[in-house]
Enzyme design. Structure first.
Site, PDB file in Angstrom:
ATOM      1  CG  ASP A   1     -53.325 -59.477 -34.728  1.00  0.00           C
ATOM      2  OD1 ASP A   1     -52.862 -58.909 -35.733  1.00  0.00           O
ATOM      3  OD2 ASP A   1     -52.617 -60.086 -33.903  1.00  0.00           O
TER       4      ASP A   1
ATOM      5  CD  GLU B   1     -49.050 -53.394 -37.795  1.00  0.00           C
ATOM      6  OE1 GLU B   1     -48.139 -54.171 -38.107  1.00  0.00           O
ATOM      7  OE2 GLU B   1     -49.913 -53.697 -36.984  1.00  0.00           O
TER       8      GLU B   1
ATOM      9  CG  HIS C   1     -46.524 -51.931 -34.972  1.00  0.00           C
ATOM     10  ND1 HIS C   1     -47.735 -51.724 -34.362  1.00  0.00           N
ATOM     11  CD2 HIS C   1     -46.388 -53.265 -35.095  1.00  0.00           C
ATOM     12  CE1 HIS C   1     -48.283 -52.897 -34.128  1.00  0.00           C
ATOM     13  NE2 HIS C   1     -47.501 -53.851 -34.563  1.00  0.00           N
TER      14      HIS C   1
ATOM     15  NE  ARG D   1     -47.601 -63.704 -35.360  1.00  0.00           N
ATOM     16  CZ  ARG D   1     -48.345 -62.629 -35.084  1.00  0.00           C
ATOM     17  NH1 ARG D   1     -49.024 -62.014 -36.039  1.00  0.00           N
ATOM     18  NH2 ARG D   1     -48.412 -62.160 -33.861  1.00  0.00           N
TER      19      ARG D   1
HETATM   20  O1  LIG Z   1     -46.250 -56.625 -32.208  1.00  0.00           O
HETATM   21  C1  LIG Z   1     -47.543 -56.281 -31.857  1.00  0.00           C
HETATM   22  C2  LIG Z   1     -48.568 -56.797 -32.847  1.00  0.00           C
HETATM   23  O2  LIG Z   1     -48.174 -56.436 -34.139  1.00  0.00           O
HETATM   24  C3  LIG Z   1     -49.139 -56.714 -35.127  1.00  0.00           C
HETATM   25  O3  LIG Z   1     -48.631 -56.301 -36.353  1.00  0.00           O
HETATM   26  C4  LIG Z   1     -49.394 -58.189 -35.168  1.00  0.00           C
HETATM   27  O4  LIG Z   1     -50.330 -58.512 -36.178  1.00  0.00           O
HETATM   28  C5  LIG Z   1     -49.861 -58.641 -33.806  1.00  0.00           C
HETATM   29  O5  LIG Z   1     -50.149 -60.020 -33.806  1.00  0.00           O
HETATM   30  C6  LIG Z   1     -48.794 -58.291 -32.791  1.00  0.00           C
HETATM   31  O6  LIG Z   1     -49.192 -58.683 -31.499  1.00  0.00           O
END
Ligand SMILES: OC[C@H]1O[C@@H](O)[C@H](O)[C@@H](O)[C@@H]1O
Length: 345
Positions: free
Chosen positions: A242, A309, A179, A79
């Site tokens: 998370d 990740e 991811h 983010r």
């Molecule tokens: O996009 C799916 C997920 O990705 C992760 O990298 C984030 O930290 C999560 O908050 C998100 O919901």
């Protein structure tokens, strides 16, 4: 070693090609041109093969949920607060796609393109090279870039994902990742998984998951993975993960950033990277029903997977000491993440 190409299906008007790389040990990976998705990391198991990644057979299933399953993420993973940052003394507004923030490159990030590809073969490895020219107009980030994502499988059963970008006439940002979602076991949960992470602190975040700038020591918390620890027990205690881990000694390459192991089968993945962050996510709740190929018709359950990740720490562009993700105009930035497979019993 072998390279196979197959027109898998179509998605959103695009023909999706699946590229499969096979090494001399029968280990193989498959990738899709759509989203530069990593679809399979299959290893010999009994008389057949076991895919260590959570996957779907059809491209559309990857886009029917918000989980970004095994997709390439960019230009910037994680983010960016308020979708804002300063570049060269100027305020830049980025695309906002989650609570006013930018998540995983915005709504038109790397995962939404059908990438061009070529393949290459060396003495001990095979690669698929995805490439795309990404303009400001396409994703709303400043500057046009030429992005390249290379998946390489070698004969030591190691997968390397190399990300690079060439900048155009303006400075830009570049902090990509994959991811990837793992479950190394034959169970629908992570109860037989142990994990070790080379990190003693995670980032403190606010209610929207934006880093505050402070770090929290992992000691005496369910996030203390400095030594191997059962994943499910820790996830239950933490109410799901998370979290962004601050990786010790980034770039020094003295220790892996993480080791994930299935104690039942002895399958193990060792992750190395030049990145200073590792985001761990394991689907605390599901917004839509998902059916993974591995579950043969059963719906996925929360906590079935572990996303690991490797990236530069989230919101680095707005924080001191989180790392440099600026892609200078006419410059180049490259990063590597390696996933080595071993069978330890
Ligand atoms: O996009 C799916 C997920 O990705 C992760 O990298 C984030 O930290 C999560 O908050 C998100 O919901």
């Amino acid at each position: 070693m072998d390279i196979f190409r197959k027109e898998l299906d179509t998605y959103d008007g695009h023909t999706v090609t699946q590229i499969t790389l096979v090494n001399d040990n029968g280990v193989e990976i498959s990738c899709l041109t759509m989203g530069a998705i990593w679809q399979a990391f299959s290893v010999p198991s009994g008389a057949g093969k076991k895919n260590l990644l959570l996957s779907f057979e059809h491209t559309k299933d990857y886009y029917a949920n918000a989980q970004n399953i095994c997709k390439a993420i960019g230009r910037v993973a994680g983010r960016i607060a308020h979708g804002k940052c300063e570049l060269n003394g100027e305020q830049v507004q980025l695309p906002q796609n989650e609570n006013g923030n930018t998540l995983h490159g915005g709504q038109n990030g790397f995962s939404t393109y059908n990438w061009n590809y070529t393949t290459s073969r060396n003495k001990n490895s095979v690669s698929v090279i995805f490439q795309k020219k990404i303009t400001e107009k396409m994703d709303g980030f400043p500057g046009n870039i030429l992005a390249t994502i290379i998946y390489t499988l070698n004969n030591n059963n190691k997968v390397t994902i190399s990300f690079s970008a060439l900048g155009g006439s303006k400075d830009s940002l570049f902090n990509p990742t994959n991811h990837v979602y793992f479950n190394l076991s034959d169970r629908q949960d992570l109860s037989s998984h142990s994990l070790k992470i080379n990190s003693s602190a995670t980032l403190e975040t606010d209610e929207n998951n934006i880093p505050t700038g402070r770090v929290k020591e992992v000691e005496a918390t369910p996030l203390d993975f400095r030594d191997f620890r059962n994943v499910k027990a820790a996830a239950d205690e933490a109410d799901g993960f998370d979290d962004a881990f601050v990786v010790n000694q980034p770039g020094k390459g003295t220790e892996p950033i993480a080791v994930l192991r299935d104690e039942d089968s002895g399958r193990q993945i060792t992750i190395d990277s030049d990145r200073n962050g590792l985001v761990m996510y394991n689907m605390p709740a599901l917004d839509t029903e998902i059916k993974f190929s591995r579950d043969q018709g059963k719906p996925a359950i929360p906590g079935e997977w572990l996303a690991l990740e490797a990236q530069t720490l989230p919101d680095a562009i707005n924080q001191e000491n989180f790392g440099d993700i600026v892609l200078p105009k006419n410059g180049k930035r490259s990063y590597h993440i390696q996933f080595a497979y071993d069978k330890i019993k």
